[in-house]
Every structure is written in structure tokens, then in C-alpha cells.
Design a protein around this motif. Sequence first.
Motif, PDB file in Angstrom:
ATOM      1  N   ASP A  26      21.018 -11.025 -61.714  1.00  0.00           N
ATOM      2  CA  ASP A  26      19.779 -10.583 -62.351  1.00  0.00           C
ATOM      3  C   ASP A  26      19.239  -9.394 -61.556  1.00  0.00           C
ATOM      4  O   ASP A  26      19.119  -9.463 -60.334  1.00  0.00           O
ATOM      5  CB  ASP A  26      18.756 -11.714 -62.389  1.00  0.00           C
ATOM      6  CG  ASP A  26      17.470 -11.280 -63.099  1.00  0.00           C
ATOM      7  OD1 ASP A  26      17.357 -11.546 -64.308  1.00  0.00           O
ATOM      8  OD2 ASP A  26      16.617 -10.651 -62.448  1.00  0.00           O
ATOM      9  N   GLU A  35       7.598 -13.764 -64.629  1.00  0.00           N
ATOM     10  CA  GLU A  35       8.968 -13.683 -65.175  1.00  0.00           C
ATOM     11  C   GLU A  35       9.996 -14.186 -64.158  1.00  0.00           C
ATOM     12  O   GLU A  35      10.991 -14.809 -64.528  1.00  0.00           O
ATOM     13  CB  GLU A  35       9.292 -12.249 -65.590  1.00  0.00           C
ATOM     14  CG  GLU A  35       8.490 -11.736 -66.777  1.00  0.00           C
ATOM     15  CD  GLU A  35       7.140 -11.130 -66.369  1.00  0.00           C
ATOM     16  OE1 GLU A  35       6.771 -11.223 -65.170  1.00  0.00           O
ATOM     17  OE2 GLU A  35       6.474 -10.567 -67.249  1.00  0.00           O
ATOM     18  N   ARG A  38       9.978 -17.854 -64.199  1.00  0.00           N
ATOM     19  CA  ARG A  38      10.693 -18.343 -65.386  1.00  0.00           C
ATOM     20  C   ARG A  38      12.204 -18.261 -65.188  1.00  0.00           C
ATOM     21  O   ARG A  38      12.949 -19.162 -65.590  1.00  0.00           O
ATOM     22  CB  ARG A  38      10.251 -17.501 -66.597  1.00  0.00           C
ATOM     23  CG  ARG A  38      10.571 -18.138 -67.897  1.00  0.00           C
ATOM     24  CD  ARG A  38       9.827 -17.444 -69.025  1.00  0.00           C
ATOM     25  NE  ARG A  38      10.150 -18.074 -70.294  1.00  0.00           N
ATOM     26  CZ  ARG A  38       9.711 -17.649 -71.469  1.00  0.00           C
ATOM     27  NH1 ARG A  38       8.916 -16.604 -71.546  1.00  0.00           N
ATOM     28  NH2 ARG A  38      10.056 -18.273 -72.578  1.00  0.00           N
ATOM     29  N   LEU A  39      12.645 -17.180 -64.570  1.00  0.00           N
ATOM     30  CA  LEU A  39      14.079 -17.036 -64.282  1.00  0.00           C
ATOM     31  C   LEU A  39      14.553 -18.162 -63.355  1.00  0.00           C
ATOM     32  O   LEU A  39      15.594 -18.786 -63.603  1.00  0.00           O
ATOM     33  CB  LEU A  39      14.343 -15.678 -63.629  1.00  0.00           C
ATOM     34  CG  LEU A  39      15.795 -15.434 -63.235  1.00  0.00           C
ATOM     35  CD1 LEU A  39      16.632 -15.098 -64.465  1.00  0.00           C
ATOM     36  CD2 LEU A  39      15.916 -14.329 -62.196  1.00  0.00           C
ATOM     37  N   THR A  42      14.780 -21.350 -65.142  1.00  0.00           N
ATOM     38  CA  THR A  42      15.925 -21.367 -66.055  1.00  0.00           C
ATOM     39  C   THR A  42      17.228 -21.554 -65.281  1.00  0.00           C
ATOM     40  O   THR A  42      18.110 -22.296 -65.704  1.00  0.00           O
ATOM     41  CB  THR A  42      15.985 -20.057 -66.869  1.00  0.00           C
ATOM     42  OG1 THR A  42      14.736 -19.875 -67.542  1.00  0.00           O
ATOM     43  CG2 THR A  42      17.106 -20.086 -67.897  1.00  0.00           C
ATOM     44  N   THR A 206      21.431 -10.333 -66.340  1.00  0.00           N
ATOM     45  CA  THR A 206      20.113 -10.481 -66.957  1.00  0.00           C
ATOM     46  C   THR A 206      19.116  -9.571 -66.229  1.00  0.00           C
ATOM     47  O   THR A 206      19.394  -9.075 -65.132  1.00  0.00           O
ATOM     48  CB  THR A 206      19.627 -11.951 -66.899  1.00  0.00           C
ATOM     49  OG1 THR A 206      19.505 -12.362 -65.529  1.00  0.00           O
ATOM     50  CG2 THR A 206      20.589 -12.877 -67.614  1.00  0.00           C
ATOM     51  N   HIS A 208      15.149 -10.118 -65.713  1.00  0.00           N
ATOM     52  CA  HIS A 208      14.052 -11.026 -66.068  1.00  0.00           C
ATOM     53  C   HIS A 208      12.791 -10.292 -66.522  1.00  0.00           C
ATOM     54  O   HIS A 208      12.059 -10.812 -67.371  1.00  0.00           O
ATOM     55  CB  HIS A 208      13.745 -11.971 -64.897  1.00  0.00           C
ATOM     56  CG  HIS A 208      13.264 -11.302 -63.645  1.00  0.00           C
ATOM     57  ND1 HIS A 208      14.114 -10.648 -62.788  1.00  0.00           N
ATOM     58  CD2 HIS A 208      12.017 -11.182 -63.114  1.00  0.00           C
ATOM     59  CE1 HIS A 208      13.404 -10.147 -61.771  1.00  0.00           C
ATOM     60  NE2 HIS A 208      12.131 -10.461 -61.951  1.00  0.00           N
ATOM     61  N   HIS A 211      13.106  -9.397 -70.498  1.00  0.00           N
ATOM     62  CA  HIS A 211      13.489 -10.351 -71.546  1.00  0.00           C
ATOM     63  C   HIS A 211      12.379 -10.546 -72.577  1.00  0.00           C
ATOM     64  O   HIS A 211      11.211 -10.734 -72.213  1.00  0.00           O
ATOM     65  CB  HIS A 211      13.804 -11.727 -70.941  1.00  0.00           C
ATOM     66  CG  HIS A 211      15.006 -11.728 -70.066  1.00  0.00           C
ATOM     67  ND1 HIS A 211      15.415 -12.834 -69.361  1.00  0.00           N
ATOM     68  CD2 HIS A 211      15.904 -10.756 -69.779  1.00  0.00           C
ATOM     69  CE1 HIS A 211      16.505 -12.536 -68.667  1.00  0.00           C
ATOM     70  NE2 HIS A 211      16.818 -11.292 -68.902  1.00  0.00           N
ATOM     71  N   GLU A 213      11.242 -13.120 -75.920  1.00  0.00           N
ATOM     72  CA  GLU A 213      11.313 -14.581 -76.102  1.00  0.00           C
ATOM     73  C   GLU A 213      12.685 -15.019 -76.594  1.00  0.00           C
ATOM     74  O   GLU A 213      13.188 -16.080 -76.202  1.00  0.00           O
ATOM     75  CB  GLU A 213      10.222 -15.068 -77.053  1.00  0.00           C
ATOM     76  CG  GLU A 213       8.855 -15.180 -76.400  1.00  0.00           C
ATOM     77  CD  GLU A 213       8.846 -16.063 -75.136  1.00  0.00           C
ATOM     78  OE1 GLU A 213       9.481 -17.132 -75.138  1.00  0.00           O
ATOM     79  OE2 GLU A 213       8.213 -15.656 -74.152  1.00  0.00           O
ATOM     80  N   TRP A 216      14.998 -15.229 -73.596  1.00  0.00           N
ATOM     81  CA  TRP A 216      14.741 -16.430 -72.779  1.00  0.00           C
ATOM     82  C   TRP A 216      15.261 -17.690 -73.469  1.00  0.00           C
ATOM     83  O   TRP A 216      15.883 -18.549 -72.835  1.00  0.00           O
ATOM     84  CB  TRP A 216      13.242 -16.592 -72.517  1.00  0.00           C
ATOM     85  CG  TRP A 216      12.669 -15.673 -71.496  1.00  0.00           C
ATOM     86  CD1 TRP A 216      11.712 -14.716 -71.695  1.00  0.00           C
ATOM     87  CD2 TRP A 216      12.980 -15.608 -70.091  1.00  0.00           C
ATOM     88  NE1 TRP A 216      11.419 -14.071 -70.521  1.00  0.00           N
ATOM     89  CE2 TRP A 216      12.175 -14.605 -69.513  1.00  0.00           C
ATOM     90  CE3 TRP A 216      13.861 -16.312 -69.273  1.00  0.00           C
ATOM     91  CZ2 TRP A 216      12.225 -14.279 -68.156  1.00  0.00           C
ATOM     92  CZ3 TRP A 216      13.917 -15.993 -67.920  1.00  0.00           C
ATOM     93  CH2 TRP A 216      13.105 -14.994 -67.371  1.00  0.00           C
ATOM     94  N   THR A 220      18.351 -20.139 -72.002  1.00  0.00           N
ATOM     95  CA  THR A 220      18.223 -21.576 -71.761  1.00  0.00           C
ATOM     96  C   THR A 220      19.330 -22.350 -72.475  1.00  0.00           C
ATOM     97  O   THR A 220      19.972 -23.236 -71.894  1.00  0.00           O
ATOM     98  CB  THR A 220      16.839 -22.063 -72.247  1.00  0.00           C
ATOM     99  OG1 THR A 220      15.838 -21.360 -71.518  1.00  0.00           O
ATOM    100  CG2 THR A 220      16.663 -23.552 -72.040  1.00  0.00           C
TER     101      THR A 220
END
Length: 251
Positions: A26, A35, A38-39, A42, A206, A208, A211, A213, A216, A220
Motif C-alpha cells: 500500500d 483511511e 481502515r486499511l 482490513t 492499494t 488507502h 479508495h 467505497e 474498500w 474486504t
Amino acid sequence: MHLTWLEVELRRWRVAGRRVRLWWRDDDARAPSAELDRLLATAAGRPLTLAVIPDGDIAALGARLQGQAGVSIVQHGVDHTNRRKGPVAGEFPPEWRRIRVATQVRAGWARLAPLPGAMQAFVPPWNDVHPELPVVLGDCGFAGWSAWGQDAVEGAPPRVDAHLDLMRWKGGARFRGEAKFLGELRRLLTARRRAGLWDEPVGLLTHHLAHDEAAWAFLTRFTAWADGQPQIDWTGLPELLAAGAPVARSA
Ligand SMILES: [Zn+2]
């Protein structure tokens, strides 16, 4: 998910007694962010290589990543500023001499080295490879580096690229789309099988901070799907570099 052809390809790997080595890079972290949270949620402990730009809030990033399992930090250039003229973006203009590139690279690494999980590997922004870069990285003691789209690259230090981009970039960053992404994964696996490059890793890429929605949500689903595939192993960059890239051809 649109899996049929991919599943057929994976079945061929299984029949051959081979395993897919999937690794995850990433790009563009500079500091903690929602973010990034969230990464990390995930990734959930799967091996993740964060390519970090060394000009951000490195101390705060270090605090955020403390005790984070599975995360490796590598150097993403020096400041992610485009200094090239023309259509190709890159930090180091081709006319820069080796010493100038080396000075910049060293200064960046000095900032990142104290981070938890830091490993001395380099990811050039925009995957732009200055002609002196491999020599500079060797001189500066880098264990490896990673750019885009090459398989089984010869040379030192070892290079392990990313190949599978979650995003598309033309006309504004957005999710590439499930069919395109999975189709590309299948194409990469087919090419490796046909070339006998069974051990050549596939690099998921990726970003982050970019991204949407849809990206993301798919990420997932994809990571959970990959977990459930007996032929797919998540592999960390440290492990890949320690194993010594490029990998030998074995038909
Ligand atoms: Zn970047």
C-alpha cells in the motif's frame, strides 16, 4: 464475485501441486489517518507492506503502528514531488547524478529507520526508476526494492514488484472493478504457470488515501476470499526478499 475462470486457473495450480504467493503493498502513507485505520483493520494482521513517504508526521505514524502485527514499513521515495519534465512523473530527473540521488535516498531512510517494522527497501514514486537507482540502493545498503509490473527481475538488490492495482487512475482515482481486477489476477497466474514461474509472487497494490467505497468493499471481500483459497498464501515482503528474488525458473 466473478470467479469462474480464476477458479479454473487455481485448480490448475492445485493439480500441479503449486501455491500462489500473494503479497500486498500500500503506497503513500505520510501520517496516521482515518483511511490508514481502515486499511489496518482490513488487513487484520495479514502481511502488509506500507510504502511511506518520509516527509510526513513520522513520529505520529510510528506511534500508530506500534505493536501492529504483520506490517512492514518501506521507503516511498523522498517527498513524492514530481521533478521530471514531460509526461513521465518522477522524483529524480534523469540528469541527476548518482551522488545527488543517493544523498536524497539516505536522508529519507534516516527518518524512516526508527519506525516499528521498518525494513530497508525502496518503492520509487510513480514507479519511476532513475537509471542510477539500483546502484544507489545497493550502495546505501537496501535489502530490496519494488516498482511496478515486472516479473523475475535479475539484479541486485532484489526487486519484487506489484502487479495488481485495486484502482484505476485515468480520469480520477476509482475502483478498477471486480471483473477487471479478478481477470487481471487470472491473467497473471496463467502467465506464471505457462512460464514455469510458479514462485514469482503476485503483488497487490492499494492506495488507502484514494479508495472509494467500492474499492474498500471489494478489498474486504477479496481478502476474505483469498484467505479461503487453499492454493493462495499471503506472503510478506521481508520473507520474499529473504528468500532472494529473483526466483529461479522451475518448469
Ligand atoms: Zn506514491
